[in-house]
Every structure is written in C-alpha cells, then in structure tokens.
Scaffold this active site. Structure first.
Site, PDB file in Angstrom:
ATOM      1  N   ILE A  53      14.396  -2.373  32.580  1.00 24.28           N
ATOM      2  CA  ILE A  53      15.468  -2.236  31.928  1.00 24.28           C
ATOM      3  C   ILE A  53      15.429  -1.709  30.513  1.00 24.28           C
ATOM      4  CG2 ILE A  53      16.674  -4.584  31.519  1.00 24.28           C
ATOM      5  CD1 ILE A  53      18.995  -3.300  32.755  1.00 24.28           C
ATOM      6  N   THR A  54      16.496  -0.780  30.443  1.00 22.37           N
ATOM      7  CA  THR A  54      16.291  -0.596  29.172  1.00 22.37           C
ATOM      8  C   THR A  54      17.771   0.048  29.275  1.00 22.37           C
ATOM      9  OG1 THR A  54      15.594   0.994  27.065  1.00 22.37           O
ATOM     10  CG2 THR A  54      15.344   1.760  28.668  1.00 22.37           C
ATOM     11  N   ALA A 116      10.340   3.340  23.723  1.00 23.64           N
ATOM     12  CA  ALA A 116      10.038   2.896  25.099  1.00 23.64           C
ATOM     13  C   ALA A 116       9.609   3.769  25.649  1.00 23.64           C
ATOM     14  CB  ALA A 116      11.603   1.842  25.331  1.00 23.64           C
ATOM     15  N   GLY A 118       8.564   5.190  29.662  1.00 18.33           N
ATOM     16  CA  GLY A 118       8.707   4.658  31.352  1.00 18.33           C
ATOM     17  C   GLY A 118       7.792   5.591  31.888  1.00 18.33           C
ATOM     18  N   GLY A 129       9.473   9.398  30.549  1.00 19.11           N
ATOM     19  CA  GLY A 129       8.801   9.595  29.314  1.00 19.11           C
ATOM     20  C   GLY A 129       9.428   8.232  28.200  1.00 19.11           C
ATOM     21  N   ALA A 131      11.918   6.833  24.703  1.00 20.48           N
ATOM     22  CA  ALA A 131      13.210   6.871  24.409  1.00 20.48           C
ATOM     23  C   ALA A 131      13.381   6.856  23.029  1.00 20.48           C
ATOM     24  CB  ALA A 131      14.642   6.742  25.273  1.00 20.48           C
ATOM     25  N   CYS A 147      12.754  -3.965  27.983  1.00 21.98           N
ATOM     26  CA  CYS A 147      12.106  -4.111  28.559  1.00 21.98           C
ATOM     27  C   CYS A 147      11.246  -5.281  29.195  1.00 21.98           C
ATOM     28  CB  CYS A 147      11.181  -3.333  28.013  1.00 21.98           C
ATOM     29  SG  CYS A 147      11.591  -1.584  27.464  1.00 21.98           S
TER      30      CYS A 147
END
Length: 182
Positions: A53-54, A116, A118, A129, A131, A147
């Site tokens: 999760i972000t 971050a 992903g 991509g 953040a 994360c």
C-alpha cells in the site's frame, strides 16, 4: 495505461506520463490489508501493480513508465534500478544525497522514503511507475505501513530544502527518466 499497454504493437513508442492524483491509497496485488493501520476517509483502491500500500496525493509527482523492455534490451530489475537512479541523480543535482535500500524498491534520504516504485509487466511492456514526493501533505502516510514497512518514514523535497515547484519537478524528473531509461 492498461488500455495503452494492451493495444501496444512492436511499433508503439514508449511513453512517460506525469501527473498528480487526488488523495488515494493504492494497494498492490500482493497487498495485505493489515498495512492500513488507521481508518481514514481516503479511498483504498486495489490495483494490478506490484508492492503493498502507498499514498498518492496533491504535491506528489507520479510518473507512469510505459516501456517495451524487449525493445530496450533489458529486464524489469534493470528498469527499476534505472528509475531509482533517475531520482537519485535529480536529488544530487540539488545537493541531496539519496540511495537505494536493499530489498525495498524506491529511493531514500537518511532512511526516509522520498520515491516509491511499483510496476507491472505484460507481454514485455511495463506500466505503473514511481511516485516522487515533492511538496505534499505527508500526514496520510501515518495511516499506513508505507510499502508494507512498519515505521517507514517518508520525506519530500520541500523538507530537504529542495524548493521545486511541481512543474519544475516534472521537467527535471522527465529529463532524468529519459536519460536513465533510454
């Protein structure tokens, strides 16, 4: 980006999309619900990228990297390294020393996450991509284990003395990604 990737052909040009999201938590495919540690009114959206999760919100620059890895001649791990290096180089140009953290994709300054990553790969092509925290409200990160890491601190350019507008950050990140990926 899913439609773009699904419709790609061998001749489709790679693209980088830069944008801001309204406040939202995104939960990756392997995301565990226990990483949302406090209730908020911010929606949680399950998505098909890797990672946990972000948080995304105004003042954070999101770069969707739509790359044909086969054409580039390298794999996903190298792309992640190149994307991380783009952020590291961008920050270095502003006097900030940033680094990778073994086993935890992203970019860190003094152990706090500033970017971050992903991604998802389909048919050799990437989407999703990174953040990059520029000048945002970091409070929503307190409701999650960013994360998937309990106690993970987050930071942003503004708090590091890097006075970039979102437009300036967008231009700098776009160039850094182009230099790193291509």
């Amino acid at each position: 980006m899913q439609d773009f990737t699904a419709r790609r052909t061998a001749d489709t040009s790679d693209e980088i999309w830069l944008l801001e999201h309204p406040p939202v938590y995104t939960q990756g495919q392997a995301g565990k619900p226990e990483h949302l540690i406090a209730a908020t009114d911010i929606p949680v959206v399950p998505i098909d990228r890797g990672g946990q999760i972000t948080y995304h919100g105004p003042g954070q620059l999101v770069a969707y990297v739509l790359v044909d890895l086969r054409r580039r001649g390298y794999g996903i791990r190298e792309l992640v390294t190149r994307m991380e290096q783009a952020v590291i180089d961008l920050l270095a140009a502003h006097g900030v020393t940033a680094a990778r953290l073994a086993g935890a994709p992203g970019v860190y300054v003094g152990g706090a996450k500033i970017a971050a990553l992903g991604l998802r790969v389909k048919h050799g092509c990437t989407y999703h991509g990174l953040a990059f925290n520029v000048d945002m409200d970091l409070a929503p990160f307190a409701a999650i284990n960013p994360c998937g890491y309990a106690g993970m601190r987050v930071t942003q350019c503004r708090d590091l003395g890097v006075a970039l507008s979102l437009l300036q950050a967008e231009q700098a990140l776009a160039q850094a990604l182009l230099d790193a990926i291509y």
